[in-house]
Motif scaffolding. Structure first.
Motif, PDB file in Angstrom:
ATOM      1  N   LEU A 228       0.713  -1.265  -0.155  1.00 50.57           N
ATOM      2  CA  LEU A 228       0.073  -0.149   0.027  1.00 50.57           C
ATOM      3  C   LEU A 228       0.935   1.159  -0.001  1.00 50.57           C
ATOM      4  N   ASP A 229       0.469   2.154  -0.734  1.00 46.55           N
ATOM      5  CA  ASP A 229       0.992   3.508  -0.704  1.00 46.55           C
ATOM      6  C   ASP A 229       0.317   4.226   0.424  1.00 46.55           C
ATOM      7  N   VAL A 230       1.244   4.391   1.499  1.00 48.06           N
ATOM      8  CA  VAL A 230       0.599   4.905   3.006  1.00 48.06           C
ATOM      9  C   VAL A 230       1.460   6.281   3.106  1.00 48.06           C
ATOM     10  N   THR A 231       0.673   7.642   3.485  1.00 48.41           N
ATOM     11  CA  THR A 231       1.473   8.593   3.772  1.00 48.41           C
ATOM     12  C   THR A 231       0.727   9.001   5.190  1.00 48.41           C
ATOM     13  N   ALA A 232       1.621   9.635   6.015  1.00 42.31           N
ATOM     14  CA  ALA A 232       1.094   9.694   7.493  1.00 42.31           C
ATOM     15  C   ALA A 232       1.544  11.303   7.896  1.00 42.31           C
ATOM     16  N   GLU A 233       0.759  11.953   8.490  1.00 38.24           N
ATOM     17  CA  GLU A 233       0.869  13.212   8.962  1.00 38.24           C
ATOM     18  C   GLU A 233       0.363  13.639  10.343  1.00 38.24           C
ATOM     19  N   VAL A 234       1.311  14.047  11.196  1.00 41.83           N
ATOM     20  CA  VAL A 234       0.670  14.501  12.413  1.00 41.83           C
ATOM     21  C   VAL A 234       0.500  15.819  12.691  1.00 41.83           C
TER      22      VAL A 234
ATOM     23  N   HIS B  79      -9.753  -4.621   1.480  1.00 42.98           N
ATOM     24  CA  HIS B  79     -10.613  -4.495   0.325  1.00 42.98           C
ATOM     25  C   HIS B  79     -10.159  -3.575  -0.631  1.00 42.98           C
ATOM     26  N   ALA B  80      -9.107  -2.870  -0.459  1.00 44.94           N
ATOM     27  CA  ALA B  80      -8.742  -1.998  -1.606  1.00 44.94           C
ATOM     28  C   ALA B  80      -7.224  -2.089  -1.920  1.00 44.94           C
ATOM     29  N   PRO B  81      -6.657  -3.219  -2.343  1.00 42.16           N
ATOM     30  CA  PRO B  81      -5.286  -3.413  -2.575  1.00 42.16           C
ATOM     31  C   PRO B  81      -4.897  -2.510  -3.724  1.00 42.16           C
ATOM     32  N   GLY B  82      -3.785  -2.064  -3.421  1.00 40.88           N
ATOM     33  CA  GLY B  82      -3.058  -1.078  -4.521  1.00 40.88           C
ATOM     34  C   GLY B  82      -3.448   0.458  -4.256  1.00 40.88           C
ATOM     35  N   SER B  83      -4.211   0.411  -3.255  1.00 39.56           N
ATOM     36  CA  SER B  83      -4.854   1.900  -3.308  1.00 39.56           C
ATOM     37  C   SER B  83      -3.899   2.869  -2.565  1.00 39.56           C
ATOM     38  N   ARG B  84      -4.170   4.091  -2.357  1.00 33.85           N
ATOM     39  CA  ARG B  84      -3.462   5.106  -1.695  1.00 33.85           C
ATOM     40  C   ARG B  84      -3.936   5.637  -0.478  1.00 33.85           C
ATOM     41  N   VAL B  85      -3.229   5.489   0.698  1.00 34.58           N
ATOM     42  CA  VAL B  85      -3.904   5.533   2.056  1.00 34.58           C
ATOM     43  C   VAL B  85      -3.164   6.775   2.489  1.00 34.58           C
ATOM     44  N   ARG B  86      -3.977   7.436   3.340  1.00 36.51           N
ATOM     45  CA  ARG B  86      -3.637   8.782   4.080  1.00 36.51           C
ATOM     46  C   ARG B  86      -4.128   8.730   5.570  1.00 36.51           C
ATOM     47  N   VAL B  87      -2.823   8.604   6.493  1.00 34.82           N
ATOM     48  CA  VAL B  87      -3.317   8.591   8.046  1.00 34.82           C
ATOM     49  C   VAL B  87      -2.818  10.192   8.503  1.00 34.82           C
ATOM     50  N   GLU B  88      -3.993  10.383   9.226  1.00 32.27           N
ATOM     51  CA  GLU B  88      -3.672  11.586   9.831  1.00 32.27           C
ATOM     52  C   GLU B  88      -4.094  11.690  11.379  1.00 32.27           C
ATOM     53  N   VAL B  89      -2.936  12.010  12.049  1.00 28.81           N
ATOM     54  CA  VAL B  89      -3.153  11.779  13.518  1.00 28.81           C
ATOM     55  C   VAL B  89      -3.090  13.449  14.110  1.00 28.81           C
ATOM     56  N   GLY B  90      -4.120  13.822  14.804  1.00 34.19           N
ATOM     57  CA  GLY B  90      -4.380  15.337  14.967  1.00 34.19           C
ATOM     58  C   GLY B  90      -4.419  15.479  16.660  1.00 34.19           C
ATOM     59  N   HIS B  91      -3.487  16.037  17.272  1.00 28.74           N
ATOM     60  CA  HIS B  91      -3.320  16.229  18.634  1.00 28.74           C
ATOM     61  C   HIS B  91      -4.024  17.531  18.800  1.00 28.74           C
ATOM     62  N   LEU B  92      -5.368  17.300  19.419  1.00 28.65           N
ATOM     63  CA  LEU B  92      -6.199  18.601  19.676  1.00 28.65           C
ATOM     64  C   LEU B  92      -6.278  18.816  21.139  1.00 28.65           C
ATOM     65  N   PRO B  93      -6.477  19.973  21.470  1.00 30.16           N
ATOM     66  CA  PRO B  93      -6.528  20.588  22.966  1.00 30.16           C
ATOM     67  C   PRO B  93      -7.489  19.315  23.895  1.00 30.16           C
ATOM     68  N   ASP B  94      -8.500  18.838  23.343  1.00 30.17           N
ATOM     69  CA  ASP B  94      -9.580  18.051  23.916  1.00 30.17           C
ATOM     70  C   ASP B  94      -9.556  16.536  23.689  1.00 30.17           C
ATOM     71  N   GLY B  95      -8.606  16.225  22.933  1.00 29.86           N
ATOM     72  CA  GLY B  95      -8.470  14.889  22.539  1.00 29.86           C
ATOM     73  C   GLY B  95      -7.537  14.512  21.325  1.00 29.86           C
ATOM     74  N   LEU B  96      -7.677  13.500  20.965  1.00 28.19           N
ATOM     75  CA  LEU B  96      -7.025  12.683  19.832  1.00 28.19           C
ATOM     76  C   LEU B  96      -7.980  12.598  18.600  1.00 28.19           C
ATOM     77  N   ARG B  97      -7.557  12.993  17.618  1.00 28.87           N
ATOM     78  CA  ARG B  97      -8.423  12.902  16.159  1.00 28.87           C
ATOM     79  C   ARG B  97      -7.588  11.991  15.242  1.00 28.87           C
ATOM     80  N   LEU B  98      -8.288  10.951  14.825  1.00 27.12           N
ATOM     81  CA  LEU B  98      -7.730   9.967  14.002  1.00 27.12           C
ATOM     82  C   LEU B  98      -8.473   9.847  12.562  1.00 27.12           C
ATOM     83  N   LYS B  99      -7.631  10.031  11.313  1.00 28.28           N
ATOM     84  CA  LYS B  99      -8.269  10.045  10.282  1.00 28.28           C
ATOM     85  C   LYS B  99      -7.554   9.159   9.154  1.00 28.28           C
ATOM     86  N   VAL B 100      -8.332   7.932   8.457  1.00 27.38           N
ATOM     87  CA  VAL B 100      -7.877   7.242   7.750  1.00 27.38           C
ATOM     88  C   VAL B 100      -8.440   7.021   6.473  1.00 27.38           C
TER      89      VAL B 100
END
Length: 465
Positions: free
Chosen positions: A342-348, A377-398
């Motif tokens: 998988l082509d995975v990109t990550a961002e914090v 379910h999606a072999p060969g797709s592009r995946v973007r992972v975002e981990v957001g550190h917010l004041p009131d919690g943790l936000r995850l988006k894939v």
């Protein structure tokens, strides 16, 4: 399991009455009589146009039997047309009634057929001895009507009732043709009984097929519900197993601090020693109970009856001692996913800060499951992972793009999204998962991070240099 109606208490204001038929007995009697038939039994259909067509055909057949049959009976036996029309009209009414009340319709049809035979019997002696003869005791309209009634009866009434109706029809035919016969005629009793038996077998077979299909649909529905329930319980057990290690770590720290604290104070009071001893005892007891619960969850089929929890002896490795993953291991998880294709990109986003162990474990598992779903379910797709550190919690988006090639449906048990929702609900967060406009898939989760600053794990009294 069968549904049992609750017993209602007697009303003291109701006057005393005679014995009543139990509601269950009445319901069974109505079912046997055909008042509550099997739903959508043939030839009735769930489609309205098919039901209307069935009623239309029954109406035309009944009209033909009433008018055409009356003329035939009058011409063949020399009976007055109004009287002949009355008997055939009863046959037609029995055919129409069979659509709603098949058992009373059968009785009416047999009564009308017997009356027609008895009315025609005196006229049989006037037939020429060398003539072709006349059908008796059952005429052609009578045979057609009785066959149709038997088919509807077999479709709506249980096999025992159909067999009893066929036996009565055979007995009446034998009595009329064998005991009351007179004059010259062509016997139709044997043929009529045979044709009615064929209709009864056909209707019973169609009824059995419909019941089997209904039971299959019901069992399939139950299996789907049980599978969903089992999946939910399995995922909750997995979450409980993982959280056990988190809780056990803190309980161990409490026990050690309670044991070390008296040595850090000069001349501790007896009250302090007693309280610290109680804290350590409670912590050790909690650890023991946690270990037992963990053994139950991890040992579905313990083989040793002397160890019902499947814990094994201390130090034997019965319970895995590997540390639970945290957010620090997300980088290794993403690298492993890239190696799988998988082509995975990550961002914090935002500054990283400590969270409760349960939050970090759940965040890791959510990202892990989202990446696994994209890989499956999606072999060969592009995946973007975002981990957001917010004041009131943790936000995850894939997010993942559509697969490069069509992928066959996966036979998975549905643990993925269910596990995510269970983890988020346990922590009081929110989860949104669904397809995107471009054909991909997106998972967004928010985990509250309202946790106090981590306590200093150094023993009390130690000074920072």
């Amino acid at each position: 399991m069968p549904k049992v109606d609750p017993v209602q208490p007697e009303d003291p204001t109701t006057p005393a009455e005679g014995p009543r038929t139990p509601p269950r007995t009445t319901a069974l009697l109505r079912v046997w009589l055909g008042e509550a038939p099997v739903r959508h039994s043939p030839p009735y259909s769930r489609y309205r146009w098919a039901r209307l067509l069935t009623y239309f055909l029954l109406g035309w057949i009944a009209l033909a039997i009433a008018v055409g049959g009356g003329a035939e009976v009058s011409d063949s036996y020399g009976i007055a047309f109004p009287l002949a029309l009355t008997t055939t009209a009863l046959q037609a009414a029995a055919l129409l009634l069979a659509g709603w009340r098949p058992l009373p319709a059968w009785a009416l049809s047999l009564t009308a057929a017997t009356a027609t035979a008895l009315l025609a019997r005196p006229h049989l002696a006037a037939l020429p001895p060398d003539g072709p003869g006349t059908n008796w005791p059952w005429t052609t309209p009578t045979v057609i009507a009785h066959m149709a009634v038997f088919l509807l009866l077999a479709l709506r009434v249980r096999l025992g009732g159909v067999v009893a109706a066929l036996a009565v029809t055979t007995a009446v035919t034998w009595v009329v043709q064998g005991g009351l016969a007179a004059g010259h005629y062509s016997g139709t009793g044997t043929l009529t009984v045979a044709l009615c038996a064929v209709m009864a077998v056909t209707g019973a077979a169609l009824r059995s097929r419909q019941e089997a299909r209904s039971e299959l649909v019901q069992q399939t529905t139950i299996s789907v519900e049980e599978r969903a329930r089992r999946t939910l319980l399995e995922e909750r057990s997995r979450i409980a197993r993982e959280l056990h290690d988190v809780v056990a770590h803190h309980m161990s720290v409490i026990s050690i601090q309670a044991q070390v604290a008296p040595h850090l104070v000069e001349n501790p009071s007896p009250e302090l020693l007693e309280n610290l001893s109680g804290i350590r005892a409670n912590a050790l007891e909690a650890l023991t109970e946690l270990r037992r619960v963990l053994g139950v969850l991890r040992s579905e089929h313990p083989e040793n009856p002397e160890d019902p929890y499947g814990l094994g002896a201390p130090g034997t490795g019965a319970a895995p001692d590997a540390p639970q993953p945290t957010l620090d291991r997300l980088g290794a998880l993403i690298e492993n996913t890239r190696a799988a294709g998988l082509d995975v990109t990550a961002e914090v986003v935002g500054g990283a800060r400590p969270y409760a162990p349960g939050v970090e474990l759940s965040a890791y598992r959510i990202v892990q499951e989202a990446l696994s779903n994209a890989l499956r379910h999606a072999p060969g797709s592009r995946v973007r992972v975002e981990v957001g550190h917010l004041p009131d919690g943790l936000r995850l988006k894939v997010d993942n793009s559509p697969p490069r090639h069509p992928v066959p449906p996966s036979p998975g048990a549905g643990h993925g999204l269910l596990g995510m929702r269970e983890r988020v609900a346990m922590l009081g967060g929110r989860l949104v998962a669904g397809g995107t406009e471009g054909g991909g898939f997106s998972v967004t989760a928010f985990l509250p991070g309202d946790v106090p600053d981590p306590p200093d794990q150094r023993p009390t009294g130690e000074q920072t240099p």
